[in-house]
Design a protein around this motif. Structure first.
Motif, short mmCIF file in Angstrom:
data_model
loop_
_atom_site.label_atom_id
_atom_site.label_comp_id
_atom_site.label_asym_id
_atom_site.label_seq_id
_atom_site.Cartn_x
_atom_site.Cartn_y
_atom_site.Cartn_z
N THR A 63 0.87 -1.18 0.00
CA THR A 63 0.00 0.00 0.00
C THR A 63 0.91 1.22 0.00
O THR A 63 2.01 1.20 0.54
CB THR A 63 -0.93 0.08 1.23
N GLY A 120 -3.59 3.39 4.34
CA GLY A 120 -3.14 2.10 3.81
C GLY A 120 -2.72 1.11 4.88
O GLY A 120 -2.60 -0.09 4.62
N ILE A 121 -2.51 1.61 6.09
CA ILE A 121 -1.96 0.76 7.15
C ILE A 121 -2.90 -0.40 7.50
O ILE A 121 -2.48 -1.56 7.51
CB ILE A 121 -1.57 1.63 8.38
N ALA A 124 -3.42 -2.90 4.44
CA ALA A 124 -2.33 -3.87 4.29
C ALA A 124 -2.54 -5.04 5.25
O ALA A 124 -2.31 -6.20 4.89
CB ALA A 124 -0.98 -3.19 4.56
N SER A 142 3.32 -2.15 3.79
CA SER A 142 2.67 -0.85 3.80
C SER A 142 3.70 0.25 3.97
O SER A 142 4.48 0.25 4.92
CB SER A 142 1.66 -0.80 4.97
N TYR A 170 5.57 -3.17 8.00
CA TYR A 170 5.28 -1.74 8.03
C TYR A 170 6.56 -0.95 7.82
O TYR A 170 7.51 -1.07 8.59
CB TYR A 170 4.57 -1.39 9.35
#
Lengths: 320, 324
Positions: A63, A120-121, A124, A142, A170
Motif C-alpha cells: 500500500t 493504507g496501514i 495492508a 505498507s 510496516y
C-alpha cells in the motif's frame, strides 16, 4: 553487502535510477503544463522503495500514500501507464480516474495508492489476513510517512496485526517533515521504531538513504512475515529533496539542511558502493543512467500521445 | 467598498476574533509555520505565538477531541481539518461528542468550537481531496453547518461561528480562496441561519450554497439574455436552514431549482427540495429540480471531473426544465 548477489544490487540501483529519472521528468512536465492538479515527488527517498521492493515477489502486495510514484515503479507498474495516469489519460493505470495520488496496478500487486494519511496501514493488514486465510505465503507491505504514525489507526492496526500474527511489514519513511511540520513538533519521542514495542513486534531503524541497509533490513522483515512469524516495523530515516507538494517552497526548513542531505543522496551512496566494490564501472553507471532517461522520455511521449478519457467514462466502474 | 480575497477575509475574521477574545485559539495541521494548506492562517503564528496558533501532528481525531474538551472548559477553539475528505478520521469526536455533549447532559455544558475545513472539486486532486461532504454533518442534530460563497460572507459567518456557543462545521471551498469581493470595514458579522438573496428575479428560484452560488449567478446572467429572470438564493447556513427566505422566494416565482456540488443522492439538495414541497407545495407550478454531482467518486482527469460536477450549463438546463 558481500553476500548480496551482484544482480540484486544492480537491480536495486537501476530501480533507484528509474525512480529519479521518472520524478525529474514529472517535475518538468508539471512546469510545462502537461499535468493537472498537484504532485508529490519522491526524489531523495528512492533507496526505501527500491530496497524494500527488491525483496518482494509479484504476488506480494503494497500500500502506498499521496507520494506513490517511487513505490509504483519499484513494485513494477510500467512507467508509461504510470505517467499516463498522472496526466489523467485513458491509458493510465487507473484509466485517468486515480491520478498522481492514487496510482497503482493490481497486476503487479499495487492497489491504488491511498491519499488519506495512514489509510493504507489497516488495508495492508487486511490483505495480509486474506493471505493467511488462503494459506498463501505472500506478504503485504505498507509504506507511510512518519506523520502517519500519529494517526490512531496506526496504533489500532499494529496491535491487531501483531495479535493475529499477520504476514505484513510496516515501512515508515521518516523524511523529517509531515508536510511542513518537523518531527520535533509532532513527536515527544525520537525513535519511532520503539512504538513497535508497545504492540509486541520487532521495530528497527535503518539509514533510509542506504539502499543496501534498507534491502537487508527489509529482507529480514519480509522473510519473517513470509515464514508466518508475524509483522514488524521498519523505520527508514530519509529526506525528500523537494517540497511536500508542487506549491511548497520549503520556507520552514533551516538553511543548509537540504544541502547536507544532498551530500547523502541515496543515488550517490549507491554509486560509490558499486564503484568501490568494482561491481560497476563509471561507464556502466553512465549507460544505466542513459537507459533510464530514455525509458522516461518514452513514457512521457506515450502519456502525451495518449487520448483523454471520454467524459462518459466517468460513469463506469462504480459497481462490481 | 474595499475588495479582498476569500482567504484574506477568513484571515481577518480569525485575527479580529483573536483580538476580541483571548479564549480564541487555533489548532490544526500545518496552520502555523506553513500558514495553512490554502494560506488562511498566514501570519498568525508570528502575531499570536505558538500557544494560540498550534501546529499539530497528523491526528484529526485528537485535534477534534482536544477542541471539544477545551471548549467545554471555556476556551473557544478553531480547529482546522485540512480537507473535508479527512473528516472521516474526526467523525466520532465531532458527531458523537461535539454534537451531543450539551444535549446529553441536559444542557449543562456547551462546546463553542469551530471546525474549519475545505472541500469541493475543481483542482483535479482526485477522489480523496475533492469531495463535498456537507450532508454528513447536516444529518447530525447538534452541529451547525456553514458554507460561504463570497469573501464578505466568509468573514462575517466565520466571526459569527466563533462567537456561537455551539459546534460549527465551517466548510470553505478550495476554488474560492483567490476569489475577490467587497468586504465591509469594521466588525462585519453575518448571523448564522439567515439566507441571502444574491440576485433578485421573478421567474424561477435557484437555491444554492458555496461555489455553486457563483455558477448559478453566471447561469442567471446568461438566462437573463434569453428573457428568463432568475432569483439566486445563497442559503449560507445549511444548519440551521433559513427555509423561510427560500419559501418566500418560491411563493413569488413558483419554480425551484436546487444546485450544489455534492452528489445528488443523499445530497443536501434533497432536504431543501423536500422542505420546499412541505412548505410551498400549492405554490409550485412544476417539480423541484436538482442540479448536483453525478453519484460517483470525483475522478482525477480534468475531463472526467468537469463531467461529474455541476456547471452553468447544467443549471441552465435545469432552470429551463423547471420552467417547461
Amino acid at each position: 553487502m558481500e553476500n548480496i548477489p551482484r544482480d540484486k544490487l544492480l537491480g536495486i540501483y537501476e530501480c533507484m535510477l528509474r525512480i529519479r529519472e521518472f520524478e525529474n521528468k514529472i517535475y518538468y512536465l508539471f512546469i510545462d503544463g502537461f499535468i493537472p492538479g498537484t504532485i508529490h515527488l519522491y526524489q531523495g527517498q528512492e533507496a526505501v522503495a527500491a530496497g524494500v521492493c527488491a525483496n518482494l515477489r509479484k504476488d506480494d502486495v503494497i500500500t502506498s500514500t499521496h507520494r506513490p510514484h517511487g513505490h509504483a515503479i519499484a513494485k513494477g507498474v510500467p512507467s508509461g501507464s504510470l505517467m499516463a495516469e498522472i496526466f489523467g489519460k485513458s491509458t493510465g493505470c487507473c484509466k485517468g480516474k486515480g491520478g498522481s495520488m492514487h496510482v497503482g496496478d493490481i497486476d503487479v500487486g499495487m492497489p491504488p495508492a491511498i491519499a488519506i494519511v495512514a489509510g493504507g496501514i489497516p488495508v495492508a493488514a487486511g490483505m495480509a489476513l486474506a493471505f493467511k486465510f488462503q494459506k498463501k505465503n505472500s506478504v503485504a507491505v505498507s509504506f507511510f510517512g512518519e506523520g502517519a504514525t500519529n494517526e490512531g489507526v496506526f496504533h489500532e492496526t499494529l496491535n491487531m496485526a501483531s495479535l493475529w500474527n499477520l504476514p505484513v511489514v510496516y515501512i515508515c519513511e521518516n523524511n523529517l517533515y509531515a508536510a511542513s511540520t518537523h518531527i520535533e513538533k509532532a513527536f515527544k519521542i525520537t525513535d519511532i521504531a520503539k512504538r513497535a514495542d508497545a504492540y509486541g513486534m520487532p521495530g528497527r531503524t535503518v539509514d533510509g538513504n542506504d539502499a543496501v541497509a534498507v534491502y537487508s533490513a527489509a529482507k529480514e522483515a519480509v522473510e519473517q512475515a513470509r515464514a508466518g512469524k508475524g509483522p514488524s516495523l521498519l523505520v527508514c530515516n530519509t529526506y525528500r529533496h523537494g517540497g511536500h507538494s508542487r506549491g511548497d517552497a520549503c520556507t520552514y526548513r533551516p538553511k543548509g539542511e537540504k544541502e547536507e542531505w544532498l551530500k547523502k543522496d541515496p543515488l550517490i551512496i549507491m554509486e560509490n558502493m558499486l564503484l568501490e566494490a568494482k561491481l560497476l564501472s563509471a561507464d556502466g553507471i553512465k549507460a544505466m543512467k542513459e537507459k533510464a532517461e530514455q525509458e522516461m522520455i518514452e513514457a512521457s511521449e506515450f502519456a502525451k500521445a495518449s487520448p483523454l478519457p471520454a467524459p462518459e467514462q466517468a460513469l463506469e466502474d462504480l459497481w462490481a | 467598498m474595499r475588495e479582498i480575497a476569500y482567504w484574506q477575509a477568513l484571515n481577518e475574521a480569525l485575527q479580529e476574533e483573536m483580538e476580541r477574545d483571548p479564549n480564541v485559539f487555533l489548532l490544526g495541521e500545518d496552520i502555523g509555520v506553513y500558514g495553512g494548506a490554502y494560506g488562511v492562517t498566514r501570519g498568525l503564528l508570528e502575531k499570536y505565538g505558538p500557544e494560540r496558533v498550534m501546529d499539530t501532528a497528523i491526528s484529526e481525531s485528537a485535534i477534534t477531541g482536544a477542541a471539544i474538551g477545551a471548549a467545554m472548559m471555556g476556551k473557544r477553539p478553531v480547529a482546522e481539518i485540512m480537507y473535508v475528505d479527512f473528516m472521516g478520521q474526526a467523525m466520532d469526536q465531532l458527531c458523537n461528542q461535539a454534537a451531543k455533549i450539551r444535549y446529553m447532559f441536559g444542557g449543562k455544558f456547551k462546546a463553542p468550537m469551530v471546525m474549519r475545513t475545505e472541500g469541493g472539486a475543481g483542482r483535479t486532486l482526485g477522489a480523496h481531496h475533492s469531495q463535498s461532504l456537507e450532508h454528513w454533518f447536516t444529518g447530525i442534530p447538534g452541529l451547525k453547518v456553514v458554507m460561504p460563497s463570497t469573501p464578505a460572507d466568509a468573514k462575517g459567518l466565520l466571526k459569527a461561528s466563533i462567537r456561537d456557543d455551539n459546534p460549527v462545521v465551517f466548510i470553505e471551498h478550495k476554488m474560492l480562496y483567490k476569489e475577490k469581493g467587497p468586504v465591509p470595514d469594521g466588525d462585519h458579522v453575518v448571523p448564522l441561519g439567515v439566507a441571502d438573496v444574491k440576485r433578485q428575479g421573478k421567474d424561477v428560484t435557484v437555491v444554492s450554497y458555496s461555489r455553486t452560488v457563483l455558477v448559478a449567478l453566471e447561469a442567471a446572467k446568461i438566462l437573463e439574455a434569453e428573457g428568463i429572470d432568475v432569483e439566486v438564493i445563497d442559503v449560507r447556513t445549511l444548519a440551521p436552514l433559513d427555509i423561510k427566505t427560500i419559501v418566500d422566494s418560491v411563493k413569488k416565482t413558483n419554480r425551484a431549482v436546487v444546485a450544489h456540488e455534492a452528489c445528488k443522492t443523499g445530497g443536501f439538495g434533497g432536504e431543501i427540495g423536500m422542505q420546499i414541497i412541505e412548505n410551498a407545495f400549492d405554490y409550485l407550478d412544476g417539480p423541484v429540480k436538482r442540479v448536483a454531482a453525478i453519484d460517483v467518486p470525483i475522478p482525477k482527469s480534468p475531463v472526467l471531473e468537469q463531467y461529474v460536477i455541476p456547471t452553468k450549463d447544467s443549471i441552465i438546463k435545469a432552470v429551463k426544465e423547471a420552467l417547461a
